[in-house]
Design a protein around this motif. Structure first.
Motif, PDB file in Angstrom:
ATOM      1  N   SER A  99       0.813  -1.256  -0.019  1.00 39.47           N
ATOM      2  CA  SER A  99       0.071   0.111   0.141  1.00 39.47           C
ATOM      3  C   SER A  99       0.694   1.363   0.015  1.00 39.47           C
ATOM      4  O   SER A  99       2.060   1.173   0.357  1.00 39.47           O
ATOM      5  CB  SER A  99      -0.728   0.011   1.172  1.00 39.47           C
ATOM      6  N   ALA A 124       5.988   3.954   5.052  1.00 43.17           N
ATOM      7  CA  ALA A 124       6.710   3.558   6.290  1.00 43.17           C
ATOM      8  C   ALA A 124       8.115   3.010   5.925  1.00 43.17           C
ATOM      9  O   ALA A 124       8.852   3.311   6.809  1.00 43.17           O
ATOM     10  CB  ALA A 124       5.819   2.740   6.935  1.00 43.17           C
ATOM     11  N   ARG A 162       0.727   3.727   2.096  1.00 41.34           N
ATOM     12  CA  ARG A 162       1.136   3.988   3.352  1.00 41.34           C
ATOM     13  C   ARG A 162       2.402   3.075   3.905  1.00 41.34           C
ATOM     14  O   ARG A 162       3.262   3.576   4.663  1.00 41.34           O
ATOM     15  CB  ARG A 162      -0.098   3.716   4.463  1.00 41.34           C
ATOM     16  N   ARG A 163       2.297   1.841   3.685  1.00 44.41           N
ATOM     17  CA  ARG A 163       3.267   1.045   3.719  1.00 44.41           C
ATOM     18  C   ARG A 163       4.653   1.320   3.173  1.00 44.41           C
ATOM     19  O   ARG A 163       5.954   1.195   3.709  1.00 44.41           O
ATOM     20  CB  ARG A 163       2.893  -0.529   3.307  1.00 44.41           C
TER      21      ARG A 163
END
Length: 254
Positions: A186, A192, A188-189
């Motif tokens: 994703s 991160a 978001r991942r």
């Protein structure tokens, strides 16, 4: 006023000078060829005369499928636009399609800009797409080949690729792209992962193993990460990401 549809011999039709799509010979082309054999061509292709021959402006896949289907003639509309008009038409036609691969878009846009000396603002004006949209496609060409391939195969979205592309350590980036391809990713991942790498908290101890696919029975390479708590390995999709101070992570690792 409607335009005259003519029947043009396929053997005097040439491919476009700058093709948008790289998948004109994919598996789906056989389905299109079968459809053409069964019900014919529902929409004529668009050509322009070049000497005694014709160049495809629109309908490249239909031409390829028609040849595969064994047709001799193809219904076509013939126009004689300028090179610039052809460029504008192709930009409008191709960038409005939802099924166009973003890698194909990037190569196409780069070629058009180089050949016509257009800048991003000009392409944005012609296509009515934002400059950010155009830049997001052109950025793809600066990524390493394995990340471009992952985008082209739809394993990694443009949003996720943006963050993975920012990782300058090729070894780390290659590992992360491998995880993304095998376990999903994703935005978001990916962000991160980028942030973790940026602050130097890249404590991964990856494991690569061969596992049998339950559906195909074929073996494939699977990338697994080590859990910093229990030390067991798992695919990244089965693990969670947390933000933590570097010193705190070091304590856990110790």
């Amino acid at each position: 006023m409607s335009e005259t549809i003519r029947s043009i011999p396929l053997d005097i039709i040439d491919n476009p000078k700058v093709a948008m799509r790289s998948d004109v010979h994919d598996e789906d082309i056989e389905e299109l060829a079968a459809s053409i054999k069964s019900i014919g061509i529902l929409q004529p292709v668009l050509l322009r005369p070049v000497g005694s021959r014709y160049e495809i402006i629109a309908g490249h896949r239909r031409v390829v499928a028609s040849r595969l289907a064994g047709l001799v003639l193809i219904p076509a509309i013939v126009r004689n636009p300028s090179d610039q008009d052809v460029t504008v038409f192709k930009l409008h036609e191709n960038l409005l399609r939802r099924d166009v691969n973003p890698v194909d878009e990037a190569v196409f846009l780069s070629s058009i800009m180089k050949d016509n000396k257009y800048n991003v603002a000009k392409i944005s004006e012609i296509t009515k797409r934002s400059e950010n949209y155009i830049m997001s496609r052109l950025d793809i060409l600066s990524y390493p080949d394995y990340l471009v391939e992952a985008i082209g195969n739809k394993h990694v979205s443009l949003g996720a690729a943006h963050w993975l592309g920012k990782i300058s350590d090729d070894k780390v980036r290659r590992n992360y792209v491998g995880y993304a391809v095998n376990g999903g990713i994703s935005v978001r991942r990916a962000m991160a992962w980028h942030d973790s790498w940026k602050v130097g908290a890249n404590y991964s101890n990856p494991l690569k193993i061969l596992e049998k696919d339950n559906q195909t029975g074929e073996e494939r390479e699977v990338h697994k990460e080590e859990c910093i708590v229990c030390k067991a390995h798992d695919v990244p999709a089965g693990m969670m990401l947390y933000y933590a101070h570097i010193d705190c992570v070091k304590k856990i690792m110790e």
